[in-house]
Design a protein around this motif. Structure first.
Motif, PDB file in Angstrom:
ATOM      1  N   ASP A 181       0.848  -1.191   0.000  1.00 25.38           N
ATOM      2  CA  ASP A 181       0.000   0.000   0.000  1.00 25.38           C
ATOM      3  C   ASP A 181       0.880   1.237   0.000  1.00 25.38           C
ATOM      4  OD1 ASP A 181      -2.151   2.026   0.729  1.00 25.38           O
ATOM      5  OD2 ASP A 181      -3.303   0.160   0.834  1.00 25.38           O
ATOM      6  N   ARG A 182       0.408   2.267  -0.716  1.00 22.24           N
ATOM      7  CA  ARG A 182       1.155   3.532  -0.744  1.00 22.24           C
ATOM      8  C   ARG A 182       0.816   4.402   0.460  1.00 22.24           C
ATOM      9  NH1 ARG A 182      -0.880   7.165  -5.782  1.00 22.24           N
ATOM     10  NH2 ARG A 182      -0.581   5.261  -6.982  1.00 22.24           N
ATOM     11  N   ASP A 183      -0.170   3.985   1.245  1.00 28.75           N
ATOM     12  CA  ASP A 183      -0.663   4.777   2.360  1.00 28.75           C
ATOM     13  C   ASP A 183      -0.068   4.252   3.675  1.00 28.75           C
ATOM     14  OD1 ASP A 183      -2.093   6.019   4.362  1.00 28.75           O
ATOM     15  OD2 ASP A 183      -4.010   5.912   3.305  1.00 28.75           O
ATOM     16  N   PRO A 184       0.851   5.001   4.307  1.00 26.11           N
ATOM     17  CA  PRO A 184       1.457   4.516   5.556  1.00 26.11           C
ATOM     18  C   PRO A 184       0.445   4.273   6.663  1.00 26.11           C
ATOM     19  CG  PRO A 184       2.695   6.395   4.668  1.00 26.11           C
ATOM     20  CD  PRO A 184       1.428   6.290   3.872  1.00 26.11           C
ATOM     21  N   ALA A 185      -0.617   5.087   6.712  1.00 30.33           N
ATOM     22  CA  ALA A 185      -1.630   4.902   7.752  1.00 30.33           C
ATOM     23  C   ALA A 185      -2.368   3.580   7.568  1.00 30.33           C
ATOM     24  CB  ALA A 185      -2.614   6.073   7.729  1.00 30.33           C
ATOM     25  N   LEU A 193      -1.142   0.874   6.141  1.00 31.14           N
ATOM     26  CA  LEU A 193      -0.201  -0.190   6.502  1.00 31.14           C
ATOM     27  C   LEU A 193      -0.136  -0.381   8.015  1.00 31.14           C
ATOM     28  CD1 LEU A 193       2.709   0.534   4.015  1.00 31.14           C
ATOM     29  CD2 LEU A 193       1.489  -1.637   4.207  1.00 31.14           C
ATOM     30  N   GLU A 194      -0.170   0.719   8.749  1.00 32.04           N
ATOM     31  CA  GLU A 194      -0.108   0.622  10.213  1.00 32.04           C
ATOM     32  C   GLU A 194      -1.354  -0.064  10.772  1.00 32.04           C
ATOM     33  OE1 GLU A 194       0.298   3.561  14.129  1.00 32.04           O
ATOM     34  OE2 GLU A 194       0.551   4.381  12.101  1.00 32.04           O
ATOM     35  N   HIS A 213       5.525  -0.735   2.075  1.00 38.12           N
ATOM     36  CA  HIS A 213       5.118   0.605   1.636  1.00 38.12           C
ATOM     37  C   HIS A 213       5.633   0.827   0.215  1.00 38.12           C
ATOM     38  CE1 HIS A 213       5.494   5.237   1.918  1.00 38.12           C
ATOM     39  NE2 HIS A 213       4.272   4.902   1.589  1.00 38.12           N
ATOM     40  N   THR A 253       2.347  11.648   2.293  1.00 38.47           N
ATOM     41  CA  THR A 253       3.696  12.169   2.561  1.00 38.47           C
ATOM     42  C   THR A 253       4.363  12.760   1.324  1.00 38.47           C
ATOM     43  OG1 THR A 253       4.836  10.064   2.089  1.00 38.47           O
ATOM     44  CG2 THR A 253       3.981  10.376   4.321  1.00 38.47           C
ATOM     45  N   ASP A 292      -0.900   8.486  -0.578  1.00 36.00           N
ATOM     46  CA  ASP A 292       0.273   8.594   0.278  1.00 36.00           C
ATOM     47  C   ASP A 292       0.394  10.056   0.659  1.00 36.00           C
ATOM     48  OD1 ASP A 292       2.724   8.831   1.497  1.00 36.00           O
ATOM     49  OD2 ASP A 292       3.824   7.661   0.009  1.00 36.00           O
TER      50      ASP A 292
END
Length: 322
Positions: free
Chosen positions: A56-60, A62-63, A80, A134, A132
């Protein structure tokens, strides 16, 4: 921040399509659109031989998915990345090929249900829309810097918005007074520019514009165009690629990619197919499968889904498409 909810679309059917490719011990699925991990969790639960690499490009996302899937230990690995980087992901994991690849395209509950991400038009929020958060330009950047012609193209091609030119002209005019920063002001503009008869049909008048901006911000079609051949090339014999699309342009790209690798190049008037000339892949689904009325009633996001799958039946011939 609100905790997002997640209802995977066509969950049982997706797992049923993936399972035949994941029967051997240590079989690997790459979930290219992990989101909150609903599809991955179902595979890990129902196919005990499988392990999953979730991209996933989204860190949130993934968490949150990582916490949800922690009980499965080393059967799950989160990465990521953007899914057109699939070849690099496999190389980093030390894998020459995998057994299955899954794409659940479009915006996820992770983005839609969290107000601060700016994907939804139902309430006022920053115009972000990056999967993402970021990196890269935001939806506000697109609205405030694109020319009228560029905005018209985005709204027409990605949103299939009939009033694209009218809306683009209004955006360019209004941003001279004050740049766009939040969704509420954009929604007000759309209500003003889209004629009342058109607002009464086809859902919320902001739906098409927000979809178009999201696809532009995240470069979704270009990423998908690169990802399809990468996924097809990544599966071994018996491996499957399963794709859920929610937009006609996405589904068209998937259909074209699958047709290219399942079509025989042998002339139609030839009485037999010479050995070695058969396509390396076969279609598993008959056309595009859709959600039934019961699922659509329970989960409105299922209404536009188109599900397709292919399976590799033999290694690629030298010089042939993957």
């Amino acid at each position: 921040m609100a905790r997002p909810q997640h209802v995977p679309v066509l969950l049982d059917r997706v797992v049923a399509l993936l399972a035949p490719a994941l029967g051997r011990d240590g079989a690997v699925l790459v979930d290219c659109t992990l989101g909150l991990g609903g599809h991955t969790e179902a595979v890990l639960e129902r196919v005990p031989t499988a392990r999953v690499i979730g991209v996933d490009r989204d860190p949130a996302a993934l968490e949150l998915a990582g916490a949800r899937l922690a009980p499965y230990g080393d059967r799950f690995t989160g990465v990521h990345a953007v899914y057109d980087e699939l070849a690099d992901v496999l190389e980093d994991q030390g894998l020459a090929s995998v057994d299955a690849v899954l794409f659940d395209l479009g915006v996820s509950s992770m983005q839609l249900d969290v107000r601060e991400r700016g994907f939804a038009y139902a309430e006022d929020a920053p115009l972000d829309m990056r999967m993402d958060g970021t990196t890269g330009p935001t939806a506000a950047d697109v609205l405030n810097t694109y020319s009228a012609a560029e905005l018209t193209r985005v709204l027409r091609d990605y949103g299939e918005e009939k009033f694209a030119r009218k809306i683009a002209g209004a955006v360019v005019r209004e941003r001279e007074t004050q740049p766009f920063t939040t969704s509420g002001r954009l929604v007000e503009l759309l209500y003003a520019e889209i004629p009342a008869p058109a607002r009464r049909t086809g859902g919320h008048p902001a739906k098409r514009t927000f979809q178009a901006l999201r696809m532009e911000v995240n470069d979704e079609l270009a990423v998908l165009r690169r990802a399809m051949p990468a996924a097809i090339g990544a599966i071994g014999v018996g491996g499957r690629v399963v794709v859920e699309s929610y937009h006609s342009l996405e589904d068209r790209l998937v259909k074209q990619a699958f047709t290219a690798v399942t079509r025989s190049e042998v002339p139609l008037d030839l009485p037999f197919v010479p050995e070695g000339s058969e396509p390396a892949l076969r279609l598993v689904t008959r056309g595009a499968e859709k959600a039934d009325a019961t699922e659509t009633a329970q989960n409105p996001r299922a209404a536009s889904v188109r599900l397709r799958a292919v399976e590799r039946v033999r290694p690629p011939s030298p010089g042939a498409p993957s």
